[in-house]
Design a protein around this motif. Structure first.
Motif, short mmCIF file in Angstrom:
data_model
loop_
_atom_site.label_atom_id
_atom_site.label_comp_id
_atom_site.label_asym_id
_atom_site.label_seq_id
_atom_site.Cartn_x
_atom_site.Cartn_y
_atom_site.Cartn_z
N PHE A 163 -8.34 0.02 0.86
CA PHE A 163 -7.11 -0.14 0.48
C PHE A 163 -6.39 -1.46 1.32
O PHE A 163 -5.72 -2.34 1.16
CB PHE A 163 -6.12 0.89 0.41
CG PHE A 163 -6.30 1.80 -0.99
CD1 PHE A 163 -6.40 1.13 -2.14
CD2 PHE A 163 -6.21 3.18 -0.93
CE1 PHE A 163 -6.47 2.12 -3.47
CE2 PHE A 163 -6.45 3.79 -2.11
CZ PHE A 163 -6.65 3.29 -3.28
N ILE A 183 -6.47 5.45 -7.64
CA ILE A 183 -8.01 5.14 -7.23
C ILE A 183 -8.53 4.28 -8.52
O ILE A 183 -8.70 4.79 -9.59
CB ILE A 183 -8.78 6.19 -7.07
CG1 ILE A 183 -8.04 7.22 -5.88
CG2 ILE A 183 -10.21 5.89 -6.50
CD1 ILE A 183 -8.58 8.56 -5.73
N MET A 216 -7.99 -4.52 0.64
CA MET A 216 -7.29 -5.17 -0.47
C MET A 216 -5.88 -5.81 -0.04
O MET A 216 -5.89 -7.09 -0.40
CB MET A 216 -6.88 -4.05 -1.67
CG MET A 216 -8.41 -3.74 -2.23
SD MET A 216 -7.98 -2.18 -3.32
CE MET A 216 -7.05 -2.94 -4.52
N LEU A 229 0.89 -1.18 -0.03
CA LEU A 229 0.11 0.06 0.01
C LEU A 229 0.82 1.30 0.05
O LEU A 229 1.66 1.42 0.86
CB LEU A 229 -0.70 -0.03 1.30
CG LEU A 229 -1.77 1.28 1.23
CD1 LEU A 229 -2.54 1.78 0.24
CD2 LEU A 229 -2.46 1.08 2.96
N ARG A 241 -11.29 5.41 1.61
CA ARG A 241 -10.64 4.79 0.64
C ARG A 241 -9.38 3.90 1.31
O ARG A 241 -9.22 3.04 0.68
CB ARG A 241 -10.22 5.96 -0.27
CG ARG A 241 -9.72 5.53 -1.90
CD ARG A 241 -9.45 6.81 -2.70
NE ARG A 241 -10.52 7.34 -2.92
CZ ARG A 241 -10.64 8.86 -2.66
NH1 ARG A 241 -9.64 9.56 -2.40
NH2 ARG A 241 -11.84 9.48 -3.23
N GLN A 242 -8.94 4.73 2.19
CA GLN A 242 -7.74 4.25 2.94
C GLN A 242 -8.19 2.72 3.58
O GLN A 242 -7.55 1.79 3.57
CB GLN A 242 -7.20 5.00 4.06
CG GLN A 242 -5.72 4.66 4.69
CD GLN A 242 -4.65 5.03 3.52
OE1 GLN A 242 -5.09 5.43 2.18
NE2 GLN A 242 -3.58 4.79 3.73
N MET A 282 -15.35 3.68 -5.90
CA MET A 282 -14.02 4.25 -5.09
C MET A 282 -13.85 5.82 -5.06
O MET A 282 -13.21 6.41 -4.00
CB MET A 282 -12.94 3.57 -5.47
CG MET A 282 -12.71 2.11 -5.23
SD MET A 282 -12.19 1.83 -3.56
CE MET A 282 -10.53 2.29 -3.35
N SER A 326 -1.88 6.05 -3.79
CA SER A 326 -2.30 4.85 -4.63
C SER A 326 -3.37 5.13 -5.58
O SER A 326 -4.39 5.90 -5.53
CB SER A 326 -2.82 3.56 -3.93
OG SER A 326 -1.76 3.21 -3.00
#
Length: 262
Positions: free
Chosen positions: A147, A87, A150, A81, A143-144, A135, A85
């Motif tokens: 991530f 989007i 993910m 990460l 959003r963080q 997103m 990053s």
């Protein structure tokens, strides 16, 4: 776990940036890289994840030279990460599910088990409620979280995190740090983080790697009392320590030797 031997990298010809760097990351531990802005912390993570290739030296993942591995093979071993990053133009759930791509031999769609894993990853990181939002619609903190989901769903033994608490308020910051600790302790993941918050670094890391001008300045276990002297020298701050029955807390104040005259 991960070893860098004599690694050098430059973004501009004839202007060295990372110079002859040696670093050995211990398996099963949380290692934090800290240092002043522009010292090379994020570049080290990009080299370790094969996003950048060293111009000299080699990077070993176990016994394998990471530069000789395929992208998919690297993605089964290392998840990363980065700051800022890209989007993806998809829903949060789709982005988290897509993190399973290293394990697919051909595109036949994601299995029910993979979809359930993705739902669980989002629940664990507190982003299930907005899983169907694009997103681009999410706040920076939301959003963080996606991530991080993910990263969890990619399920690699080595996790690289560049400022994982960016955009998060203080409550969520500690939730995320506890999740990272859980990944390390309960699932035996090796974690390498870049953090600017030295309190978080001291509280959640097994060891700290201090960098200065593209090189290793010092490496300390977090229980090493000499770590405070390294912080004073590297950042020009005074460190005060407070202890209770369970933890140590640190207060950082401007050094009396620092000239702030404008």
């Amino acid at each position: 776990m991960l070893k860098m031997e004599g690694v050098s990298y430059s973004y501009h010809k004839n202007r060295p940036f990372i110079t002859n760097l040696d670093l050995d990351i211990e398996a099963g531990k949380i290692t934090t890289i800290a240092g002043p802005n522009g010292c090379g912390k994020s570049t080290v993570l990009k080299l370790a994840s094969c996003l950048l290739r060293p111009q000299t030296g080699k990077i070993l993942l176990g016994e394998k030279n990471i530069s000789l591995m395929s992208k998919k093979s690297v993605a089964r071993e290392v998840s990363v990460l980065l700051q800022n990053s890209q989007i993806p133009d998809m829903t949060a759930l789709r982005a988290v599910t897509a993190a399973r791509y290293p394990y697919q031999t051909s595109f036949t769609g994601y299995t029910k088990a993979e979809e359930e894993m993705s739902e669980y990853a989002m629940e664990l990181t507190g982003c299930k409620e907005f899983r169907h939002k694009n997103m681009a619609e999410l706040s920076g903190g939301e959003r963080q979280r996606v991530f991080l989901a993910m990263i969890y769903n990619q399920d690699t033994p080595l996790i690289l995190l560049d400022e994982p608490t960016t955009y998060l308020d203080i409550h969520v910051t500690y939730e995320m740090m506890e999740l990272i600790r859980s990944l390390n302790k309960k699932q035996k993941k090796t974690v390498v983080m870049v953090l600017h918050d030295l309190n978080l670094a001291l509280q959640y890391s097994d060891s700290l790697v201090f960098m200065r001008q593209g090189s290793i300045f010092e490496i300390h276990k977090t229980g090493d009392h000499h770590i405070l002297e390294s912080i004073r020298t590297l950042f020009g701050v005074e460190v005060r320590t407070y202890n209770d029955d369970l933890n140590s807390y640190y207060c950082f104040t401007q050094s009396t030797d620092t000239d702030t005259t404008i």
